[in-house]
Design an enzyme around this catalytic site. Structure first.
Site, PDB file in Angstrom:
ATOM      1  N   GLY A 173       0.825  -1.202   0.000  1.00 31.35           N
ATOM      2  CA  GLY A 173       0.000   0.000   0.000  1.00 31.35           C
ATOM      3  C   GLY A 173       0.856   1.248   0.000  1.00 31.35           C
TER       4      GLY A 173
ATOM      5  N   SER B 262       5.371  -4.936  -2.353  1.00 26.95           N
ATOM      6  CA  SER B 262       5.109  -3.566  -2.779  1.00 26.95           C
ATOM      7  C   SER B 262       5.610  -2.600  -1.712  1.00 26.95           C
ATOM      8  CB  SER B 262       3.629  -3.388  -3.087  1.00 26.95           C
ATOM      9  OG  SER B 262       3.377  -2.171  -3.740  1.00 26.95           O
TER      10      SER B 262
END
Length: 515
Positions: free
Chosen positions: A109, A190
Site C-alpha cells: 500500500g 510492494s
C-alpha cells in the site's frame, strides 16, 4: 478441542484453532497513537486481551481496500479505521515442539494504505505447511506515520518505528507461540517490500531480524531528504491552519481532517508524496542500498524479486476496457510516466513494440512501465547487494499468467502474495487453473519457508537456485514449470537503461496512481 492459550508479557491470551494451527488476532504491540500520542514514537501496549479473536483496526487511510474488479477481493479488508491501530496477528502450528522460524509480514500500500488483515495474508497455511510462526501487523501510514517538521513537535519515521516496536514484541513474546526469536525473517510486498528495505538500514531494528524478503518493491532505493519532508510538513500545517511546530494544535485535529489535508499538501507539492521515510540522520541515517546501507546489512541474507507484468494490476483497476486503448493513448501513458513528450519517448515505445511483437498497445505500455518501475529498481538493488559481498542474495521473477480477460494481464502486481502464503483459495478468480496454481503455491511457500529457516530458498521441488551475482544474474522463474534463467530481463533492461529511473512523483497519465 480446547482453545489455545499462551502466556505473554502482561498475561494470558486465548486464541482459536484453524486446521493444525493456532490463530491469535488483534494483540496490541504498542499504545494508542491518537491525541497526545500523535506523531510520537509509540508507547507501551496495554494489557493483552483475554481473548485474541478479533482483528484490530486499520490505520487511518483514504485509499479503499480492494478497489478494482471483483478478482481483487483477496486484498479487501473492511476493518474500521482508528489511530489505535498498533495490533498484530499470530499464526502458529499447534505443535510447539522445538523453536520454529518466525516470518513477520509487512503489508503493501506504498506508505499510504493497506492492512495486515487482508484475506490473502491469513497465515495459517504458511504456518502449517512451512512449520513456521507467522506474524502480520498494522502500523501508522501516510501523514500519521511520516509527518516530520524537523522540530521537537514531531518524531521522525514513526510509521517505521512502529514496526520496530512490533519486532521487539516478537523478540519478547514469540517463544510462547513456539517461535524462535533468534530466527526472524521480515517479508513484504510492494510498499511492504520497501518497508523491509528501510528496516535493513535502521540501527534500531538491528538484531531484531535475521533474513529479509523484498517482493515487488519500487520505492525502496531513495528515501525523502530532510528538506522535502519538512516542506510537506509545513504544507500540511498550513492546510490545517496551524503554525509549524504546533504540538498542541496537532493533537486536537480530527483524524479525517488530517487525511484530507495531506491530499491537498501533496497536490501543492507538485504531486510528489514526501510523506514517507525520511533520512533524518538518526532513526534512518542512510538509504538502504547506499554504500553505508549495504555495509549495515551485509550479514543479512536477502531474497528479492518482482512479477513480470507488475503494472497490469494498475491498468486492471480501470477495468477490461483499458486493454482496448489505441496506440496514441498507450504512447501518451508512456510519455506521462517519464514526464516527457510523446516524441521524446517514441524510441522507447517503438523498441518495446518491436520486441514484444503481436500484442495490444496497452501491453506495450505496461511492459515499459513494469520494467521501468519495478524490474530496474529490483535489478539495481540486487546488483548492489551482490556486489557489496557478505550474505547471499537470491533473485526471482513470477511469470504465472493470470486468468482475467483471456490472460492479457500476465503476471500482475500482488500475484505473488497468495502464492507465497498458500492462500490461493482467496484469489481463484485472479489466478485461474486451480490445480496448477496450488502446485506452484506449494513450491513458492516452501521456498519462502526454507529461506526463513536457513537463508537459502532451495528445496527439492525447484531446480537448483544459486545465489545471485551481477554478471550472470541467475533468476528463479516461478511459473507452471519453474526454471532457472540467466538474466531473463537483459533485453528489456537494455532498452530501459538510458531512461530516467523511477522516482516518487512520476505520474501515470490515464492510469490511476496506485499503491
Amino acid at each position: 478441542m480446547a482453545h489455545p492459550v499462551v502466556e505473554i508479557a502482561g498475561g494470558q491470551v486465548e486464541g482459536r484453532t484453524q486446521g493444525e494451527t493456532m490463530v491469535f488476532r488483534g494483540i496490541h504491540y504498542g499504545g494508542d497513537t491518537g491525541g497526545a500520542g500523535r506523531l510520537r514514537h509509540a508507547g507501551p501496549p496495554p494489557a493483552p486481551p483475554a481473548r485474541a479473536t478479533e482483528k484490530g483496526p486499520r490505520a487511518p487511510q483514504v485509499v479503499p481496500e480492494g478497489a478494482g474488479p471483483p478478482f481483487y477481493s483477496f486484498l479487501a479488508d473492511p476493518s474500521p479505521l482508528s489511530e489505535d491501530c498498533l495490533h498484530l496477528n499470530v499464526f502458529a502450528p499447534l505443535d510447539r515442539s522445538g523453536p520454529k522460524p518466525v516470518m513477520v509480514w509487512l503489508h503493501g500500500g506504498a506508505w499510504i494504505s493497506g492492512s495486515g488483515n487482508r484475506p490473502c495474508v491469513h497465515g495459517s497455511t504458511l504456518a502449517e505447511k512451512g512449520d513456521v510462526v507467522v506474524v502480520t501487523l498494522n502500523h501508522r501510514l501516510n501523514a500519521f506515520g511520516f509527518t516530520w517538521d524537523g522540530t521537537d513537535a514531531t518524531d521522525p519515521n514513526v510509521g517505521m518505528t512502529d514496526i520496530v516496536k512490533a519486532l521487539e514484541w516478537v523478540r519478547d513474546n514469540v517463544a510462547a507461540f513456539g517461535g524462535d526469536p533468534d530466527c526472524v525473517t521480515i517479508f513484504g510486498q510492494s510498499g511492504g517490500g520497501a518497508k523491509v528495505s528501510v528496516l535493513l538500514a535502521m540501527p534500531s531494528a538491528r538484531g531484531l531480524f535475521h533474513r529479509a524478503i523484498v517482493q515487488s518493491a519500487s520505492l525502496h532505493l531513495d528515501m525523502a531528504p530532510p528538506e522535502r519532508a519538512v516542506r510537506c510538513a509545513e504544507l500540511i500545517y498550513d492546510e490545517l491552519g496551524l503554525t509549524p511546530g504546533s504540538r498542541d494544535g496537532l493533537a486536537d485535529v480530527p483524524m479525517e481532517a488530517i487525511l484530507k489535508a495531506r491530499l491537498r499538501a501533496v497536490d501543492r507539492n507538485g504531486g510528489i508524496d514526501d510523506f514517507r521515510p525520511v533520512l533524518d540522520g538518526k532513526v534512518l541515517p542512510f538509504d538502504p542500498f547506499s554504500p553505508e546501507g549495504l555495509a549495515h546489512h551485509a550479514d543479512i541474507p536477502l531474497m528479492i524479486g518482482w512479477t513480470r507484468n507488475e503494472m497490469s494490476f494498475f491498468l486492471g483497476i480501470e477495468g477490461e476496457g483499458i486493454y482496448d486503448m489505441d496506440e496514441a493513448r498507450a504512447r501518451g501513458i508512456v510519455a506521462g510516466f517519464f514526464n516527457m513528450t510523446e516524441a521524446e519517448t517514441a524510441p522507447l515505445y517503438d523498441g518495446f513494440r518491436d520486441m514484444l511483437g503481436d500484442v495490444r498497445p496497452a501491453q506495450v505500455a505496461e511492459a515499459i512501465l513494469s520494467d521501468s518501475r519495478y524490474g530496474r529498481n529490483c535489478r539495481i538493488s540486487t546488483d548492489r547487494k551482490a556486489d557489496h559481498g557478505g550474505a547471499p542474495v537470491y533473485h526471482y521473477r513470477f511469470d504465472w499468467q493470470c486468468a482475467p480477460w483471456g490472460g492479457v494481464m500476465g503476471a500482475p502486481h500482488t500475484v505473488c502474495i497468495p502464492l507465497a502464503f498458500g492462500t490461493t483459495d482467496t484469489a481463484r478468480e485472479l489466478l485461474g487453473r486451480d490445480a496448477e496454481a496450488d502446485a506452484l503455491s506449494d513450491k513458492v511457500l516452501q521456498a519462502w519457508a526454507r529461506f526463513a529457516r536457513t537463508g537459502d530458498p532451495n528445496h527439492d521441488g525447484l531446480p537448483d537456485w544459486p545465489a545471485y551475482d551481477s554478471a550472470a544474474r541467475p533468476t528463479m522463474i516461478f511459473d507452471e514449470e519453474c526454471r532457472l534463467a540467466q538474466d531473463p530481463a537483459q533485453a528489456t533492461q537494455a532498452l530501459i537503461a538510458p531512461w530516467p529511473k523511477f522516482q516518487v512523483g512520476m505520474i501515470l497519465k490515464g492510469v490511476k496512481r496506485a499503491v
